[in-house]
Write a protein that holds these residues in place. Structure first.
Motif, short mmCIF file in Angstrom:
data_model
loop_
_atom_site.label_atom_id
_atom_site.label_comp_id
_atom_site.label_asym_id
_atom_site.label_seq_id
_atom_site.Cartn_x
_atom_site.Cartn_y
_atom_site.Cartn_z
N LEU A 147 53.52 68.50 3.09
CA LEU A 147 53.73 67.54 2.41
C LEU A 147 53.93 66.34 3.61
CD1 LEU A 147 55.01 65.87 0.15
CD2 LEU A 147 57.47 66.58 1.08
N ASP A 148 53.16 65.37 3.72
CA ASP A 148 53.06 64.15 4.71
C ASP A 148 54.40 63.51 4.42
OD1 ASP A 148 51.06 65.07 6.20
OD2 ASP A 148 49.59 63.72 4.93
N LEU A 149 54.95 63.04 5.32
CA LEU A 149 56.22 62.02 5.28
C LEU A 149 56.14 60.98 5.82
CD1 LEU A 149 58.74 65.19 6.09
CD2 LEU A 149 58.41 64.13 3.69
N VAL A 270 62.33 69.01 -0.41
CA VAL A 270 61.32 67.94 -0.30
C VAL A 270 61.89 66.77 -0.84
CG1 VAL A 270 59.43 66.92 -1.87
CG2 VAL A 270 59.26 69.33 -0.91
N GLU A 271 62.71 66.61 -1.47
CA GLU A 271 63.64 65.40 -2.05
C GLU A 271 64.42 64.92 -0.82
OE1 GLU A 271 65.95 65.90 -5.75
OE2 GLU A 271 64.16 66.66 -6.79
N GLN A 274 62.21 63.47 1.86
CA GLN A 274 61.61 62.29 1.65
C GLN A 274 62.78 60.97 1.62
OE1 GLN A 274 60.00 63.24 -2.33
NE2 GLN A 274 57.83 63.45 -1.53
N GLN A 275 63.80 61.46 1.26
CA GLN A 275 64.95 60.24 1.54
C GLN A 275 65.28 60.11 2.78
OE1 GLN A 275 68.35 62.21 -0.60
NE2 GLN A 275 67.40 61.84 -2.69
N ALA A 277 62.95 60.31 5.23
CA ALA A 277 61.85 59.66 5.63
C ALA A 277 61.98 58.27 5.30
CB ALA A 277 60.52 60.36 5.19
N GLN A 278 62.43 58.01 4.18
CA GLN A 278 62.57 56.52 3.82
C GLN A 278 63.36 55.61 4.75
OE1 GLN A 278 63.63 56.10 -0.34
NE2 GLN A 278 63.04 53.80 -0.51
N LEU A 289 55.79 55.19 6.00
CA LEU A 289 56.13 55.92 4.81
C LEU A 289 55.33 56.38 4.04
CD1 LEU A 289 58.72 57.45 3.53
CD2 LEU A 289 58.77 55.50 1.87
N ILE A 291 53.74 58.02 0.76
CA ILE A 291 54.20 58.21 -0.37
C ILE A 291 53.25 59.05 -1.30
CG2 ILE A 291 54.57 57.09 -2.69
CD1 ILE A 291 55.35 54.41 -1.13
#
Length: 291
Positions: A147-149, A270-271, A274-275, A277-278, A289, A291
């Motif tokens: 999963l790219d972040l 994952v969630e 992603q948070q 990373a944002q 980022l 997406i």
């Protein structure tokens, strides 16, 4: 004889972290108990520990151990024991400083990709965040899900007093007289090839665990060149960017076994990533980022 859940956990934590004190801290168990539980697990599986060229290794037939690890990983995924995640020295502090509930962290010091992927393959750890975008497994890899972040350009760095520190419009001939850090051959074949085409990646550094003194710290001699990006520069200040485009894009990405992809605990991680990373992308102009 049934192996208690915590005994195999301690053995695997030791193979992962390679220090009994670190295992003791992670499990809140006294070091003498850690030693005893490691011996108990090794005896049950008729295995021995040996110090390989770089890391601790198991000697003997590990087939029973691998089967037991599958059962124990399923128990972790059901919340019966903490899940395990590690990251590179540049990913971990930004994306896992506050891990999600139910996860135990590594020390963010495993160099290269071979060791983390081996720990994932053997179900010693459950997830890893790597920083080596060009060399990570591709989207069609049957074993790994990536999963790219984040994505960011890699910079050529040197000490502030380096002769090239404030020179504009550098040429490859300007770089060639200076040593440039390299990791052992084959660790990152795509990255290695890109940098070698530019006369870089010449001074091999052999490290078992990430140590800033043996990487960024090597630039303190005022001549050695290294590489980094915004995340590493913020963590280890003391270098400056040279006026040279490496043409190399890297980034942060989570890697798990593909057979774990649909597990709720993995999706929760994952969630979380992603948070995080944002938030990281919002801090740096050249960090994008994904997406």
């Amino acid at each position: 004889m049934v192996l208690p859940l915590e005994h195999l956990a301690v053995l695997d934590l030791y193979l992962w972290m390679e220090q009994e004190l670190a295992v003791s801290a992670a499990t809140n168990v006294h070091q003498s108990t850690v030693s005893r539980q490691i011996r108990s697990a090794l005896k049950l599986f008729a295995l021995k520990l040996s110090r390989g060229s770089e890391h601790l290794e198991l000697a003997g037939d590990a087939s029973l151990l691998l089967a037991e690890r599958f059962v124990h990983q399923q128990a972790r995924l059901r919340g019966l024991a903490p899940l395990r995640v590690d990251a590179t020295y540049s990913s971990g502090p930004w994306l896992l400083a506050s891990p999600p509930e139910g996860w135990v962290l590594g020390k963010f010091d495993l160099p290269g990709m071979a060791r983390p992927l081996a720990l994932l393959r053997d179900r010693v750890i459950d997830a890893w965040v790597g920083s080596y975008q060009p060399d990570l497994p591709g989207p069609d890899d049957p074993e790994w899900w990536v999963l790219d972040l984040l994505r960011e350009p890699v910079q050529l760095l040197a000490a502030p007093d380096h002769p090239l520190a404030h020179v504009r419009d550098l040429s490859q001939g300007d770089l060639e007289p200076f040593p440039s850090l390299a990791l052992p051959p084959g660790w990152f074949p795509r990255t290695e090839a890109i940098l070698k085409q530019q006369g870089l990646w010449s001074d091999e550094v052999r490290i078992k665990r990430y140590d800033p003194d043996r990487w960024e710290g090597r630039c303190a001699d005022g001549v050695t060149l290294t590489y980094g990006q915004s995340l590493t520069e913020a963590l280890q200040p003391g270098t400056v960017r040279l006026d040279w485009d490496l043409g190399l894009i890297s980034g942060e990405a989570m890697v798990v076994r593909r057979d774990l992809l649909d597990q709720p605990a993995i999706q929760q991680l994952v969630e979380h990533l992603q948070q995080q990373a944002q938030q990281v992308a919002a801090r740096f102009d050249d960090v994008e980022l994904v997406i």
